[in-house]
Design an enzyme around this catalytic site. Structure first.
Site, PDB file in Angstrom:
ATOM      1  N   LYS A  60       0.835  -1.208   0.000  1.00 27.61           N
ATOM      2  CA  LYS A  60       0.000   0.000   0.000  1.00 27.61           C
ATOM      3  C   LYS A  60       0.860   1.246   0.000  1.00 27.61           C
ATOM      4  O   LYS A  60       0.590   2.210  -0.727  1.00 27.61           O
ATOM      5  CB  LYS A  60      -0.940  -0.005   1.219  1.00 27.61           C
ATOM      6  N   GLN A 104      -4.490  -1.192   9.598  1.00 34.01           N
ATOM      7  CA  GLN A 104      -4.498  -2.529   9.011  1.00 34.01           C
ATOM      8  C   GLN A 104      -5.132  -3.539   9.976  1.00 34.01           C
ATOM      9  O   GLN A 104      -4.736  -3.613  11.147  1.00 34.01           O
ATOM     10  CB  GLN A 104      -3.059  -2.942   8.666  1.00 34.01           C
ATOM     11  N   ASP A 127     -10.897   3.385   4.275  1.00 40.51           N
ATOM     12  CA  ASP A 127     -11.386   2.001   4.187  1.00 40.51           C
ATOM     13  C   ASP A 127     -12.909   1.978   4.043  1.00 40.51           C
ATOM     14  O   ASP A 127     -13.480   0.973   3.631  1.00 40.51           O
ATOM     15  CB  ASP A 127     -11.015   1.222   5.467  1.00 40.51           C
TER      16      ASP A 127
END
Ligand code: NDP
Length: 300
Positions: A60, A104, A127
């Protein structure tokens, strides 16, 4: 003489679609940076040593930089407390250089993922898991959309002329894939059925689908005879299975070889939905930056 040649489904190339999207993001990022003199920033937080998560975070960060966005990485030890993580999230919420925050998952035992997700500023929640963004998805929109379902929608729009009126079946009802996927398909005027582990007669349900999205995490559960001829099949599953030679390979939730003889179009695993997820994370970061900073919405 009978013709035994079977037409094969179009292979939906997620890798190519993701590369194209990332190129558009880089162009938009450069345009916005040139116009406003600042660069959009994504903060990625990793707690603990989970090897898969370390790879995801590295990928990422690299993709963020490659798109011309600023990447901020925060690696915390597995002993981090929930209070310490919440304090970091609060400081990232306040930081004017940070447009997107991604913590994460999974988090170590003892830290509530729900509490951490809810602590992220919804405007920076790239997200799209914050309850405010989840609610907006089912309401009037305008929030940040979870990356994997967003990627599926981009692939679907590229693969089909029309979504409106199509029968869509979503296998799986998780917060991160199944439910937001159903909301997006409904928003695109599909007639949506959401199936799960308690649903009856999955093969028949699936055979009613013009669009079938499989997100169950069960290797090759969806067989060829579950597919309606000509259907568009989006396989979200990523499952590692052992091979006869003692190695392993990735397969989806759909038995690709069988399904490809029946479907009209289908995503492979790997190389289908997977690459779109990171591209959509970058897309969300740029969208979040534009909304937060009052820039014109990027054309993505
Ligand atoms: P979850 O485990 O959170 O959810 C799985 C869903 O599938 C649940 O709703 C469950 O039903 C349902 N399910 C499980 N078994 C069956 C069954 N036998 N029949 C019908 N329904 C079933 O998984 P995720 O949604 O997080 O992920 C799904 C898959 O997608 C995984 O393979 C994951 O690795 C992959 N994934 C891929 C991503 C990508 O970038 N390509 C991103 C995220 C996930 P119930 O609710 O009743 O338990």
């Amino acid at each position: 003489m009978s013709d035994t040649t079977q037409a094969m489904a179009t292979r939906i190339d997620g890798k190519a679609a993701a590369e194209a999207l990332r190129a558009r993001i880089a162009t938009e990022a450069a345009r916005l940076t040139a116009r406003h003199g600042t660069i959009a920033g994504l903060a990625v937080v990793l707690v603990g040593e989970d090897p898969a998560s370390q790879v995801y975070v590295r990928n990422k960060a690299a993709a963020t930089r490659a798109a011309g966005l600023a990447s901020f990485e925060h690696r915390l030890p597995a002993t981090t407390t929930e209070a310490e993580l919440l304090a970091l999230v609060a400081s990232l919420n306040r930081d004017p250089d940070i447009d997107g925050i991604l913590v994460q998952l999974p988090l170590p035992a003892g830290i509530s993922a729900a509490a951490v997700t809810a602590a992220i500023d919804p405007a920076k929640d790239v997200d799209g898991f914050h309850p405010v963004n989840a609610g907006r998805l089912w309401g009037d929109g305008g929030g940040l959309v979870p990356c994997t379902p967003q990627g599926c929608m981009i692939l679907l729009r590229g693969a089909r002329d029309r979504l409106a009126g199509a029968n869509a079946v979503v296998l799986g009802r998780s917060q991160i894939v199944g439910k937001p996927m159903a909301a997006l398909l409904l928003g695109a005027d599909c007639t949506v059925t959401v199936a799960h582990s308690r649903s009856r007669d999955l093969p028949a349900l699936c055979r009613s689908a013009d669009i079938l999205v499989a997100a169950v995490g069960r290797p090759e559960m969806v067989r060829g005879d579950w597919i309606r001829p000509g259907a568009t099949v989006i396989d979200v599953g990523i499952n590692r299975v052992a091979t006869a030679d003692g190695r392993s390979r990735l397969v989806g939730d759909v038995a690709y070889a069988e399904a490809a003889t029946v479907a009209g179009a289908i995503t492979p695993v790997p190389g289908g939905v997977g690459p779109m997820t990171i591209a959509c994370l970058l897309r969300n970061t740029l969208i979040a930056a534009a909304r937060r900073r009052g820039w014109s919405e990027p054309d993505l």
